[in-house]
Scaffold this active site. Structure first.
Site, PDB file in Angstrom:
ATOM      1  CG  HIS A 169      -1.819  -1.197   1.297  1.00  0.00           C
ATOM      2  ND1 HIS A 169      -2.492  -1.554   2.447  1.00  0.00           N
ATOM      3  CD2 HIS A 169      -2.138  -2.132   0.357  1.00  0.00           C
ATOM      4  CE1 HIS A 169      -3.183  -2.649   2.210  1.00  0.00           C
ATOM      5  NE2 HIS A 169      -2.987  -3.023   0.965  1.00  0.00           N
ATOM      6  CG  HIS A 220      -7.315  -3.288  -1.987  1.00  0.00           C
ATOM      7  ND1 HIS A 220      -6.825  -2.239  -1.246  1.00  0.00           N
ATOM      8  CD2 HIS A 220      -6.543  -4.359  -1.670  1.00  0.00           C
ATOM      9  CE1 HIS A 220      -5.814  -2.655  -0.499  1.00  0.00           C
ATOM     10  NE2 HIS A 220      -5.624  -3.947  -0.737  1.00  0.00           N
ATOM     11  CG  ASP A 226      -3.141  -5.463  -3.165  1.00  0.00           C
ATOM     12  OD1 ASP A 226      -2.779  -4.583  -2.373  1.00  0.00           O
ATOM     13  OD2 ASP A 226      -3.961  -6.359  -2.861  1.00  0.00           O
ATOM     14  CG  HIS A 249      26.408 -34.449 -39.559  1.00  0.00           C
ATOM     15  ND1 HIS A 249      25.239 -33.961 -39.043  1.00  0.00           N
ATOM     16  CD2 HIS A 249      26.491 -35.722 -39.090  1.00  0.00           C
ATOM     17  CE1 HIS A 249      24.648 -34.856 -38.276  1.00  0.00           C
ATOM     18  NE2 HIS A 249      25.393 -35.940 -38.278  1.00  0.00           N
ATOM     19  CB  ILE A 256      21.351 -31.992 -39.468  1.00  0.00           C
ATOM     20  CG1 ILE A 256      20.133 -31.981 -40.412  1.00  0.00           C
ATOM     21  CG2 ILE A 256      20.885 -32.145 -38.019  1.00  0.00           C
ATOM     22  CD1 ILE A 256      19.368 -33.289 -40.411  1.00  0.00           C
ATOM     23  N   GLY A 316      24.131 -33.881 -33.032  1.00  0.00           N
ATOM     24  CA  GLY A 316      23.636 -33.811 -31.657  1.00  0.00           C
ATOM     25  C   GLY A 316      24.751 -33.796 -30.640  1.00  0.00           C
ATOM     26  CB  VAL A 317      27.972 -35.648 -30.428  1.00  0.00           C
ATOM     27  CG1 VAL A 317      28.683 -35.211 -31.701  1.00  0.00           C
ATOM     28  CG2 VAL A 317      28.983 -35.924 -29.332  1.00  0.00           C
ATOM     29  CD  GLU A 358      32.500 -30.016 -26.238  1.00  0.00           C
ATOM     30  OE1 GLU A 358      33.297 -29.155 -25.813  1.00  0.00           O
ATOM     31  OE2 GLU A 358      32.376 -31.149 -25.728  1.00  0.00           O
TER      32      GLU A 358
END
Length: 434
Positions: free
Chosen positions: A77, A236, A240, A338, A344, A347-348, A352
């Site tokens: 308040h 109110h 707040d 690749h 792409i 993934g490895v 990393e």
């Protein structure tokens, strides 16, 4: 806009709404860039507690701040009145654990601060302009910060108490200005249902109060009291929100839209706004949002071309969480094989990159300076989508365990907000003698 404080000191006294403790409050002018700071003066050594999300402690039905064992509760308040008057810098000395509840509204705070006078300072206000939606949603409650009309700050609330005929469904939308706040929001009092009031007093909370002192609502309306507005309850709730969002530490320009939101969601939105504001300020100051650029990264990691897979760090939370970025381009060496016709990212290598950003996180701890994080195990590894040239890989790592010679992180890599890979990685921390 320039920062502001008050011209003269002001004071208030009363009892805490929840505790019933008698407390005195003094408002003191402050210099530019001080911010809003509470000071507990009833301890042998006065304790400063900034009105900021970094000081938040968990409470229900009110907002509380703390530093160590020292706390101040029911701040919303007071802070709403401070914000509405455009005050950016203020020291609030409090001789007790809770601010005075007074009549449950912000009207007395507004009057005291206004009578103290407003003084403009030389420095610019720290503003946060909402440029894209920011939201918190939990179950059927929500609160959003949205882009709004230029230079304006508005709050809209959808209150639904259909189970209580005296309240029902209330909608209210409001533009925050000193005049409109004092007239339409400041007098709106905190409220609770009759059964809640009975339960509270059974537990020793608010035992000093009667229905004449606080707005208690029964089946037929206020008990031994009257509404100040037909829609006082939703007003109110708006009060707040304004008070809680002060903890973001910035002047907000945008539109706040809430439904069934309470203090907890308000505080979470304040934390998000504070975080985004820091990033905005950093980018403005440095010309980049990077906390660590490639030069800083190379001072910490021993990796080099073609195996350095983190371009910058954009966020660090102590030694517990880090966010980095890898910009994936067709020039990456691995795309040659690749795959030539359908490039792409392996993934490895995503894993990393997560390992490297984890190493940067461990380096934030002083005792890990000069140590090398060597990947030992990979658990719960999942590749969820392909990462291709043109993607920006956002790398997130959070520490789960850190010991003297080992550490473990939970990691995610995201593209456009969607998880591309995730893993739990464990490292051995060894001295880097290279």
């Amino acid at each position: 806009m320039k920062q502001k404080t008050i011209k003269n000191e002001a004071s208030l006294s009363g009892k805490g709404l929840f505790s019933g403790s008698a407390v005195e409050v003094k408002f003191i002018p402050a210099e530019a860039d001080t911010g809003i700071v509470f000071v507990r003066t009833d301890n042998p050594s006065p304790t400063k507690i900034p009105a900021h999300v970094s000081s938040l402690i968990e409470t229900s039905r009110r907002t509380a701040l703390g530093k160590g064992e020292v706390t101040i509760s029911t701040t919303e308040h007071c802070l709403a009145a401070v914000y509405a008057l455009g005050i950016d810098n203020l020291v609030i000395e409090v001789a007790g654990p809770e601010l005075p509840g007074l009549d449950g509204s912000a009207a007395c705070y507004m009057e005291a601060l206004k009578n103290a006078g407003i003084k403009q300072l030389a420095k610019d206000v720290n503003e946060f302009v909402v440029t894209e939606p920011i939201g918190i949603v939990e179950d059927d409650a929500s609160i959003y910060a949205l882009p709004g009309a230029e230079g304006k700050y508005t709050v809209s609330f959808d209150l639904n108490y259909n189970q209580v005929d005296a309240i029902g469904k209330q909608l209210f939308s409001f533009e925050v200005t000193p005049e409109s706040f004092q007239r339409e929001i400041a007098p709106a009092r905190t409220f609770l249902l009759e059964k809640e009031a009975v339960e509270f007093q059974k537990n020793g909370i608010g035992s000093h109060l009667s229905p004449e002192d606080v707005l208690v609502i029964g089946e037929d309306g206020p008990i031994s009291n009257e509404f100040r507005f037909e829609d006082e309850c939703v007003r109110h709730k708006v009060l707040d929100i304004i008070g809680d969002l002060v903890l973001a530490g910035v002047r907000i320009k945008g539109k706040i839209v809430a439904s069934r939101s309470g203090h907890e969601l308000n505080r979470k939105l304040a934390a998000k706004i504070s975080e985004l504001s820091r990033k905005q300020q950093r980018k403005k100051k440095r010309g980049t949002d990077a906390l660590l650029d490639i030069r800083n990264i190379q001072r910490i990691l021993p990796h080099r071309y073609p195996f350095l897979l983190v371009d910058k760090i954009v966020d660090i939370e102590h030694d517990s969480k880090i966010v980095g970025v890898k910009n994936v381009t067709f020039n990456e060496l691995f795309f040659q094989g690749h795959f030539p016709s359908n490039p792409i990212m392996p993934g490895v290598l995503i894993v990393e990159a997560l390992a490297q950003v984890s190493g940067l996180l461990f380096a934030q701890k002083l005792e890990n300076t000069g140590k090398l994080a060597v990947l030992m195990t990979m658990n719960d590894v999942k590749i969820r989508r392909s990462v291709v040239p043109g993607d920006q890989l956002v790398l997130l790592a959070e520490t789960e365990k850190v010991r003297r010679r080992s550490a473990q992180c939970r990691c995610q890599a995201k593209v456009d907000g969607k998880v591309a890979a995730e893993a739990v990685l464990k490292f051995m921390l060894i001295d880097d003698d290279v």
